[in-house]
Scaffold this active site. Structure first.
Site, PDB file in Angstrom:
ATOM      1  N   ARG A 108       0.877  -1.180   0.000  1.00  0.00           N
ATOM      2  CA  ARG A 108       0.000   0.000   0.000  1.00  0.00           C
ATOM      3  C   ARG A 108       0.901   1.212   0.000  1.00  0.00           C
ATOM      4  O   ARG A 108       1.704   1.400   0.921  1.00  0.00           O
ATOM      5  CB  ARG A 108      -0.926  -0.020   1.215  1.00  0.00           C
ATOM      6  CG  ARG A 108      -1.630   1.297   1.436  1.00  0.00           C
ATOM      7  CD  ARG A 108      -2.782   1.210   2.402  1.00  0.00           C
ATOM      8  NE  ARG A 108      -3.920   0.549   1.802  1.00  0.00           N
ATOM      9  CZ  ARG A 108      -5.189   0.713   2.215  1.00  0.00           C
ATOM     10  NH1 ARG A 108      -5.475   1.475   3.246  1.00  0.00           N
ATOM     11  NH2 ARG A 108      -6.175   0.077   1.600  1.00  0.00           N
ATOM     12  N   HIS A 135      -7.108   0.542  -6.860  1.00  0.00           N
ATOM     13  CA  HIS A 135      -7.383  -0.296  -5.681  1.00  0.00           C
ATOM     14  C   HIS A 135      -8.038  -1.602  -6.182  1.00  0.00           C
ATOM     15  O   HIS A 135      -9.218  -1.832  -5.967  1.00  0.00           O
ATOM     16  CB  HIS A 135      -8.296   0.456  -4.714  1.00  0.00           C
ATOM     17  CG  HIS A 135      -8.294  -0.066  -3.306  1.00  0.00           C
ATOM     18  ND1 HIS A 135      -7.502  -1.112  -2.894  1.00  0.00           N
ATOM     19  CD2 HIS A 135      -9.016   0.308  -2.223  1.00  0.00           C
ATOM     20  CE1 HIS A 135      -7.725  -1.341  -1.603  1.00  0.00           C
ATOM     21  NE2 HIS A 135      -8.642  -0.500  -1.174  1.00  0.00           N
ATOM     22  N   GLN A 138     -10.053  -4.082  -3.985  1.00  0.00           N
ATOM     23  CA  GLN A 138     -11.361  -3.539  -3.622  1.00  0.00           C
ATOM     24  C   GLN A 138     -12.366  -3.779  -4.749  1.00  0.00           C
ATOM     25  O   GLN A 138     -13.520  -4.154  -4.497  1.00  0.00           O
ATOM     26  CB  GLN A 138     -11.236  -2.028  -3.348  1.00  0.00           C
ATOM     27  CG  GLN A 138     -12.533  -1.389  -2.887  1.00  0.00           C
ATOM     28  CD  GLN A 138     -12.923  -1.831  -1.486  1.00  0.00           C
ATOM     29  OE1 GLN A 138     -12.132  -1.781  -0.565  1.00  0.00           O
ATOM     30  NE2 GLN A 138     -14.165  -2.290  -1.330  1.00  0.00           N
ATOM     31  N   ASP A 231     -17.426   7.136  -1.856  1.00  0.00           N
ATOM     32  CA  ASP A 231     -16.219   6.917  -1.053  1.00  0.00           C
ATOM     33  C   ASP A 231     -15.951   8.241  -0.355  1.00  0.00           C
ATOM     34  O   ASP A 231     -16.630   9.246  -0.621  1.00  0.00           O
ATOM     35  CB  ASP A 231     -15.055   6.498  -1.982  1.00  0.00           C
ATOM     36  CG  ASP A 231     -13.768   6.149  -1.228  1.00  0.00           C
ATOM     37  OD1 ASP A 231     -13.809   5.991   0.008  1.00  0.00           O
ATOM     38  OD2 ASP A 231     -12.707   6.039  -1.893  1.00  0.00           O
ATOM     39  N   CYS A 273     -16.545   1.555   0.055  1.00  0.00           N
ATOM     40  CA  CYS A 273     -15.411   0.688   0.408  1.00  0.00           C
ATOM     41  C   CYS A 273     -15.002   0.834   1.870  1.00  0.00           C
ATOM     42  O   CYS A 273     -14.321  -0.035   2.405  1.00  0.00           O
ATOM     43  CB  CYS A 273     -14.231   0.984  -0.507  1.00  0.00           C
ATOM     44  SG  CYS A 273     -13.556   2.645  -0.296  1.00  0.00           S
ATOM     45  N   ARG A 300     -13.813  -8.527   1.305  1.00  0.00           N
ATOM     46  CA  ARG A 300     -12.395  -8.278   1.081  1.00  0.00           C
ATOM     47  C   ARG A 300     -11.560  -9.515   1.436  1.00  0.00           C
ATOM     48  O   ARG A 300     -10.558  -9.818   0.777  1.00  0.00           O
ATOM     49  CB  ARG A 300     -11.912  -7.055   1.876  1.00  0.00           C
ATOM     50  CG  ARG A 300     -12.460  -5.705   1.415  1.00  0.00           C
ATOM     51  CD  ARG A 300     -11.976  -5.336   0.017  1.00  0.00           C
ATOM     52  NE  ARG A 300     -10.535  -5.385  -0.060  1.00  0.00           N
ATOM     53  CZ  ARG A 300      -9.709  -4.399   0.286  1.00  0.00           C
ATOM     54  NH1 ARG A 300     -10.190  -3.242   0.683  1.00  0.00           N
ATOM     55  NH2 ARG A 300      -8.400  -4.534   0.189  1.00  0.00           N
TER      56      ARG A 300
HETATM   57  N1   CP Z   1     -11.467  -0.292   1.855  1.00  0.00           N
HETATM   58  C1   CP Z   1     -10.205  -0.261   2.310  1.00  0.00           C
HETATM   59  O1   CP Z   1      -9.247  -0.453   1.570  1.00  0.00           O
HETATM   60  O2   CP Z   1     -10.077  -0.009   3.652  1.00  0.00           O
HETATM   61  P1   CP Z   1      -8.704   0.154   4.460  1.00  0.00           P
HETATM   62  O3   CP Z   1      -8.127   1.493   4.062  1.00  0.00           O
HETATM   63  O4   CP Z   1      -9.128   0.121   5.892  1.00  0.00           O
HETATM   64  O5   CP Z   1      -7.782  -0.962   4.098  1.00  0.00           O
HETATM   65  N1  NVA Z   2     -10.017   6.655  -1.684  1.00  0.00           N
HETATM   66  C1  NVA Z   2      -9.629   6.227  -0.365  1.00  0.00           C
HETATM   67  C2  NVA Z   2      -9.831   4.750  -0.234  1.00  0.00           C
HETATM   68  C3  NVA Z   2      -9.490   4.195   1.111  1.00  0.00           C
HETATM   69  C4  NVA Z   2      -9.706   2.701   1.173  1.00  0.00           C
HETATM   70  C5  NVA Z   2      -8.182   6.596  -0.119  1.00  0.00           C
HETATM   71  O1  NVA Z   2      -7.350   6.473  -1.025  1.00  0.00           O
HETATM   72  O2  NVA Z   2      -7.879   7.059   0.985  1.00  0.00           O
END
Ligand code: CP
Ligand code: NVA
Length: 322
Positions: A108, A135, A138, A231, A273, A300
């Site tokens: 990440r 992502h 997701q 989101d 998400c 997930r």
């Molecule tokens: N939806 C998602 O990726 O959540 P987190 O940021 O908690 O991993």
């Molecule tokens: N769009 C959000 C998704 C988090 C799972 C971010 O990038 O923070």
């Protein structure tokens, strides 16, 4: 030199058949896990998978760590305060070294170029657990959730309409690319100045036939929608834009009234998400009977199992579980 591993950085890299299979496998493993007939208990035994996370995470960390454990492997979580990366060591050196000792990496990161470079220098598969542009895990979970709510398999979602109301971001981009590959119609409402960037639009358009309807009017996007998705308006890394964004997104909260005014399908469902903030969706919708958000989050785990099987157990070959 050995053949480079197959990485998983975005939904774009999958054929429509592979995407359909990964989504359907997630649902298959959900059922087999619930029935205690899960077939992959030793699939990653004696293997270590590194989780390199430079941002916070609840779902992605818990689902991937849990999935690795469910497959008999050892998840090694490396948060941004745990390793030398970014402070005292380059991405190149980190990638070469870590990949020489583990069987796979889930990462990440911030910029997409970070995960692309990690993958470029890694001798083992790198799976994207979110970057600023994509992502993909997701998206697999989201289409599995839609499948479970509406049909029997992902390639039968054709004919449904998804409306996205909110910010154009990483989650949206892979959802659009997946929708295009599965032949699902999408409409996207974003405020002026927050539209899908031209480069991503090109990538979405190249992913399959059809068009994404774009508007600056939320009511237009939700017309006839079976699923309304949003989101956060403030993604990780955008914290300093909070005030500006809250103003720009006024009128974009997903509510019963918005769906009614715009003419969404009577039985429309809501997805997000997570993490969720109240500004982007009312409590009534988020906690109400239309909401799929908690099964979506749980999916997930099964999506992570589906992706890990294909990329870490089967060497990048996507095979049907059923
Ligand atoms: N939806 C998602 O990726 O959540 P987190 O940021 O908690 O991993
Ligand atoms: N769009 C959000 C998704 C988090 C799972 C971010 O990038 O923070």
């Amino acid at each position: 030199a050995a053949k480079p591993p197959r990485h998983f950085l975005s939904i774009s890299e999958l054929s429509p058949t592979e995407l359909n299979t990964l989504v359907n496998n997630a649902t298959t493993y959900k059922h087999s896990a619930l029935q205690q007939t899960f077939p992959l208990r030793n699939a990653l035994s004696n293997k270590t998978i590194a989780l390199i996370f430079s941002k916070l995470s609840t779902r992605t960390r818990v689902s991937t760590e849990g999935a690795i454990a469910a497959l008999g492997g050892h998840p090694m979580f490396l948060g941004k305060n745990d390793i030398q990366l970014g402070v005292n060591e380059t991405l190149h050196d980190t990638s070469v070294v870590i990949s020489s000792m583990v069987s796979g990496i889930v990462a990440r990161v911030g910029p997409h170029s970070d995960i692309a470079n990690l993958a470029k220098y890694s001798s083992v598969p790198v799976l994207n657990g979110l970057c600023d542009t994509y992502h993909p895990m997701q998206a697999i979970a989201d289409f599995a959730t839609m499948t479970q709510a509406f049909v029997t398999q992902a390639d039968k979602l054709k004919g449904l309409k998804i409306a996205w109301v909110g910010d154009a971001n990483n989650v949206l981009y892979d959802m659009c690319i997946a929708a295009r590959k599965l032949g699902v119609e999408m409409a996207v409402a974003t405020p002026k100045g927050y539209e899908i960037p031209a480069k991503i639009k090109e990538e979405v358009d190249a992913a399959g036939p059809g068009t994404i309807f774009e508007t600056n009017t939320p009511e237009e996007a939700v017309k006839g929608a079976n699923i309304i998705v949003t989101d956060t308006w403030i993604s990780m890394g955008q914290e300093s834009e909070k005030q500006k964004r809250l103003q720009a997104f006024a009128g974009y909260q997903v509510t019963e009234e918005l769906a009614k005014r715009g003419g969404a399908a009577d039985d429309w469902k809501f997805m997000h998400c997570l993490p969720r903030h109240q500004e982007e969706v009312s409590d009534e919708v988020f906690f109400g009977p239309r909401s799929l958000v908690f099964p979506e989050a749980q999916n997930r785990l099964y999506s992570a199992i589906s992706v890990l099987e294909a990329f870490l157990v089967n060497g990048g070959e996507v095979k049907s579980a059923s």
